[in-house]
Design a protein around this motif. Sequence first.
Motif, PDB file in Angstrom:
ATOM      1  N   MET A 248       0.838  -1.203   0.000  1.00 23.84           N
ATOM      2  CA  MET A 248       0.000   0.000   0.000  1.00 23.84           C
ATOM      3  C   MET A 248       0.871   1.250   0.000  1.00 23.84           C
ATOM      4  SD  MET A 248      -2.972  -1.216   2.699  1.00 23.84           S
ATOM      5  CE  MET A 248      -3.660   0.429   2.864  1.00 23.84           C
ATOM      6  N   GLU A 249       1.950   1.208   0.773  1.00 27.42           N
ATOM      7  CA  GLU A 249       2.863   2.353   0.830  1.00 27.42           C
ATOM      8  C   GLU A 249       3.594   2.543  -0.497  1.00 27.42           C
ATOM      9  OE1 GLU A 249       5.277   1.415   4.178  1.00 27.42           O
ATOM     10  OE2 GLU A 249       3.807   2.153   5.655  1.00 27.42           O
ATOM     11  N   MET A 250       3.758   1.458  -1.255  1.00 22.47           N
ATOM     12  CA  MET A 250       4.362   1.539  -2.591  1.00 22.47           C
ATOM     13  C   MET A 250       3.335   1.989  -3.643  1.00 22.47           C
ATOM     14  SD  MET A 250       6.583  -2.007  -2.552  1.00 22.47           S
ATOM     15  CE  MET A 250       7.052  -1.830  -4.286  1.00 22.47           C
ATOM     16  N   GLU A 251       2.091   2.137  -3.198  1.00 15.64           N
ATOM     17  CA  GLU A 251       0.980   2.581  -4.049  1.00 15.64           C
ATOM     18  C   GLU A 251       0.706   1.619  -5.211  1.00 15.64           C
ATOM     19  OE1 GLU A 251       1.595   6.614  -5.266  1.00 15.64           O
ATOM     20  OE2 GLU A 251       1.369   7.400  -3.227  1.00 15.64           O
ATOM     21  N   VAL A 252       0.953   0.332  -4.978  1.00 15.91           N
ATOM     22  CA  VAL A 252       0.591  -0.667  -5.986  1.00 15.91           C
ATOM     23  C   VAL A 252      -0.643  -1.454  -5.548  1.00 15.91           C
ATOM     24  CG1 VAL A 252       2.895  -0.938  -6.936  1.00 15.91           C
ATOM     25  CG2 VAL A 252       2.206  -2.346  -4.992  1.00 15.91           C
ATOM     26  N   CYS A 253      -0.996  -1.337  -4.267  1.00 17.09           N
ATOM     27  CA  CYS A 253      -2.208  -1.980  -3.760  1.00 17.09           C
ATOM     28  C   CYS A 253      -3.132  -0.887  -3.224  1.00 17.09           C
ATOM     29  CB  CYS A 253      -1.871  -2.989  -2.656  1.00 17.09           C
ATOM     30  SG  CYS A 253      -3.321  -3.885  -2.041  1.00 17.09           S
ATOM     31  N   ARG A 254      -4.192  -0.620  -3.947  1.00 14.37           N
ATOM     32  CA  ARG A 254      -5.138   0.427  -3.563  1.00 14.37           C
ATOM     33  C   ARG A 254      -6.442  -0.202  -3.102  1.00 14.37           C
ATOM     34  NH1 ARG A 254      -2.256   2.132  -8.001  1.00 14.37           N
ATOM     35  NH2 ARG A 254      -1.164   4.129  -7.758  1.00 14.37           N
ATOM     36  N   LEU A 255      -6.871   0.186  -1.912  1.00 15.34           N
ATOM     37  CA  LEU A 255      -8.040  -0.445  -1.296  1.00 15.34           C
ATOM     38  C   LEU A 255      -9.245   0.490  -1.208  1.00 15.34           C
ATOM     39  CD1 LEU A 255      -6.250  -2.263   1.683  1.00 15.34           C
ATOM     40  CD2 LEU A 255      -6.709  -3.142  -0.614  1.00 15.34           C
ATOM     41  N   ALA A 256      -9.194   1.614  -1.915  1.00  6.48           N
ATOM     42  CA  ALA A 256     -10.263   2.611  -1.795  1.00  6.48           C
ATOM     43  C   ALA A 256     -11.631   2.073  -2.193  1.00  6.48           C
ATOM     44  CB  ALA A 256      -9.925   3.844  -2.644  1.00  6.48           C
ATOM     45  N   GLU A 257     -11.663   1.049  -3.078  1.00  6.96           N
ATOM     46  CA  GLU A 257     -12.938   0.495  -3.526  1.00  6.96           C
ATOM     47  C   GLU A 257     -13.371  -0.736  -2.738  1.00  6.96           C
ATOM     48  OE1 GLU A 257     -13.324  -0.035  -7.749  1.00  6.96           O
ATOM     49  OE2 GLU A 257     -11.947   1.627  -8.170  1.00  6.96           O
ATOM     50  N   VAL A 258     -12.546  -1.167  -1.794  1.00  6.55           N
ATOM     51  CA  VAL A 258     -12.885  -2.353  -1.009  1.00  6.55           C
ATOM     52  C   VAL A 258     -14.088  -2.059  -0.109  1.00  6.55           C
ATOM     53  CG1 VAL A 258     -12.124  -3.836   0.892  1.00  6.55           C
ATOM     54  CG2 VAL A 258     -10.592  -3.385  -1.029  1.00  6.55           C
ATOM     55  N   SER A 259     -15.168  -2.825  -0.305  1.00 12.73           N
ATOM     56  CA  SER A 259     -16.395  -2.604   0.462  1.00 12.73           C
ATOM     57  C   SER A 259     -16.857  -3.860   1.193  1.00 12.73           C
ATOM     58  CB  SER A 259     -17.516  -2.109  -0.469  1.00 12.73           C
ATOM     59  OG  SER A 259     -17.615  -2.921  -1.621  1.00 12.73           O
ATOM     60  N   PHE A 260     -16.017  -4.905   1.200  1.00 13.69           N
ATOM     61  CA  PHE A 260     -16.289  -6.130   1.961  1.00 13.69           C
ATOM     62  C   PHE A 260     -14.972  -6.542   2.609  1.00 13.69           C
ATOM     63  CE2 PHE A 260     -16.943 -10.600   2.798  1.00 13.69           C
ATOM     64  CZ  PHE A 260     -18.313 -10.748   3.013  1.00 13.69           C
ATOM     65  N   VAL A 261     -14.878  -6.403   3.936  1.00 11.11           N
ATOM     66  CA  VAL A 261     -13.619  -6.632   4.659  1.00 11.11           C
ATOM     67  C   VAL A 261     -13.805  -7.750   5.674  1.00 11.11           C
ATOM     68  CG1 VAL A 261     -11.846  -5.620   6.141  1.00 11.11           C
ATOM     69  CG2 VAL A 261     -12.971  -4.209   4.417  1.00 11.11           C
ATOM     70  N   VAL A 262     -12.866  -8.692   5.676  1.00  7.73           N
ATOM     71  CA  VAL A 262     -12.897  -9.815   6.617  1.00  7.73           C
ATOM     72  C   VAL A 262     -11.620  -9.821   7.444  1.00  7.73           C
ATOM     73  CG1 VAL A 262     -13.069 -12.319   6.894  1.00  7.73           C
ATOM     74  CG2 VAL A 262     -14.244 -11.194   4.989  1.00  7.73           C
ATOM     75  N   LEU A 263     -11.748  -9.899   8.746  1.00  8.88           N
ATOM     76  CA  LEU A 263     -10.607 -10.134   9.638  1.00  8.88           C
ATOM     77  C   LEU A 263     -10.741 -11.565  10.137  1.00  8.88           C
ATOM     78  CD1 LEU A 263     -10.403  -6.889  11.828  1.00  8.88           C
ATOM     79  CD2 LEU A 263      -9.410  -7.338   9.587  1.00  8.88           C
ATOM     80  N   ASP A 264      -9.889 -12.460   9.650  1.00  8.80           N
ATOM     81  CA  ASP A 264      -9.935 -13.854  10.091  1.00  8.80           C
ATOM     82  C   ASP A 264      -8.916 -14.064  11.205  1.00  8.80           C
ATOM     83  OD1 ASP A 264     -10.821 -16.447  10.148  1.00  8.80           O
ATOM     84  OD2 ASP A 264      -9.458 -17.131   8.574  1.00  8.80           O
ATOM     85  N   GLU A 265      -9.292 -14.871  12.199  1.00  9.45           N
ATOM     86  CA  GLU A 265      -8.461 -15.074  13.390  1.00  9.45           C
ATOM     87  C   GLU A 265      -8.090 -13.717  13.989  1.00  9.45           C
ATOM     88  OE1 GLU A 265      -8.014 -17.852  14.732  1.00  9.45           O
ATOM     89  OE2 GLU A 265      -8.096 -19.435  13.223  1.00  9.45           O
TER      90      GLU A 265
END
Length: 532
Positions: A252-269
Motif C-alpha cells: 500500500m505504501e508503494m501505491e501498488v495496492c489500492r483499497l479505496a474500492e474495497v467494500s467487503f472486509v474480513v478479519l480472520d483469526e
Amino acid sequence: MVGKLKEDSTINEQLAQKPFEKPDFKAEKKKKKRRDRDSVRLEENEVSPKTKVQEGTDSELQKKKKKHKKSKDVNLDIKISDEKEEAKVDENSTDGSVVVTGKGVKEAKFVPLKSFVESGLPDEVLECCRTFKSPSPIQSHAWPFLLHGRDFIGIAATGSGKTLAFGVPGIMHVLKKRKGKMPRGRSPLCLVLSPTRELAQQISSVLENAGKPCGVMSTCLYGGVSKGSQISCLKSGVDIVIGTPGRLKDLMEMEVCRLAEVSFVVLDEADRMLDMGFEPEVRSILSQTCTERQMVMFSATWPLQVNQLAQEFMDPDPVKVVVGSEDLAANHDVMQIVEVLDDRLRDDRLGALLEKYHKSQRNRVLVFVLYKNEAARVERMLQRRGWKAVSIHGDKAQTERTKALSLFKSGSYPLMIATDVAARGLDIPDVEVVINYSFPLTTEDYVHRIGRTGRAGKKGVAHTFFMQQNKGLAGELVNVLREAKQVVPDALLKFGTHVKKKESKLYGAHFKEITADAPKSKKITFNDSDDE
C-alpha cells in the motif's frame, strides 16, 4: 410484532394478579413509549410492506439507512429495534447450541440454511460446495445475514468451515458490484486479512477455487517471498485480496495496492492477529478501505482488544453468531493426555511416544515446540534417530516452509515439527496425533494446537509435556481438561487449580474456575497402556 404486543398484554394480566407493589413510574413511562413506537412501526409496515427501515428522528436509524441506501445490491429485510435481540438455535453445533445476537435478528425472520440450495445462489457460486452434504453450523447461520449486507461477528472453533462462511458471501458481493462485468486492471472489492502466511495461503487456495467458475479473481499477499509477482498480479486486476498485515501495508505504501474500492472486509483469526502485535497495521489498512463497507470478523475467542476494534470499525451492535461457546474450550473429539515431567527427559520421552503413535511412519503426527531454534534442534535430533521429519518455523524462508508443509500434507514426510505458526487455522488433513513437546505461552494457543487433530468429525490424540516452568498455566489447563471430561493427572493438580481473572488478560472473563470436586472422567487408552 403483533405476537410481541399480545405477549406484553399477557404479562400485564399476570402482573395484575400479584400482590400490590409500589409502581416504578419512570420505568412504566419508558415501556409505554416503547410500545407506542412499536405500534407506529407496525402500522407503517402494514401500509408499505416493501419499506425495510422507516425514516425517523433516531440518529442511529438514520446512519443505518444512509449506509445501506448507497448500496443498491443490498436489500436488508430487517427492521432495527431499540433493544439487543437474541435468538437461540439448538442444532448442528459443537455443543448443541448456536446463539445469535444483534439488532433486528428477530425481525429478520432468522432462518438458518438446511441446504446450500436454500440460499438461492447461482450454480456456479455453489460449485465450491458440491463436495459437502450440507452447510456447517457457522455457514448456515452466517450466510443469511452476510448475503443481506449485515456487519457480522462469528465465534466458532477452528475447522468449522469459516473460510466458505465468509468466502461465498464475499464472492457474491463482488458479482453484484461488478454486475457480471470483469474488466482488466480492476481494483479489489473484497479484502481478507490473516495473521500468518500459511493461513493466508490456505484461504487464498479456497477462494481461488471457489471464484474460478464465476470469474472472480483472487491474489495472496504475504512476506518472505519476492514482491514482483504479487505486484504484477495486482496490476493485472483482481477482485479479492487475501494478505498478512505487514506485506499488505508495504504494498500500500508503494501505491501498488489500492483499497479505496474495497467494500467487503474480513478479519480472520482476529484475536490472534491482535495478539501478534498487528493492531497498528490493521487499523491503518482499514482506514484506507471504502467508508461504506461491510465488516466481517471471525475469531475463536472474543477478548477485550478485539471487541474494542469491532466497536470502532463496525456498525453499532452487529449480528453476532456464537457456535458452541465464547468460553475457551477444546475439541471434545480429541483425547487429551497431559504428562508432567522434567525438561531433560523430553527427548527420550518423545522418541518413546513416536514408537507408540508413529510406529508405521505413515500416519501424520504434528510436534509443537515453542521457539524457532528449538524446532530446528528437535528436527535434527529426530532425523538422527531415523525419523522422516520436516519443520516449519520463522527462521525458514517462505519457500522452505511451503515445501515442508506440502511434504507433510502429501504424507511424504508424515512427521512435522512446528512452532505456533502452524497452530492457527491451518486445515491439515488427517493429523492423528499432536504432541506438545513444549507447552505454549497461553492456554488459548494450547487449544488451537490440539485442534489440528480431531477435525471433520474424526477422533484425535493430543499428548502434552507440562513442566515446572509452566505452572502458572496449570489452573487454566485443568479447567480445559475438565470441561472436555478428560483425565487430570495428580501431578498437574499439585501446581494448584485456582485461576485469577486478572492473570488471563487475553481472555478477559472467559475462564471460569471449576471446583475441586468437579466430576472426573475415566481414562481412555491408545492401543497399549498410556503409562508405558
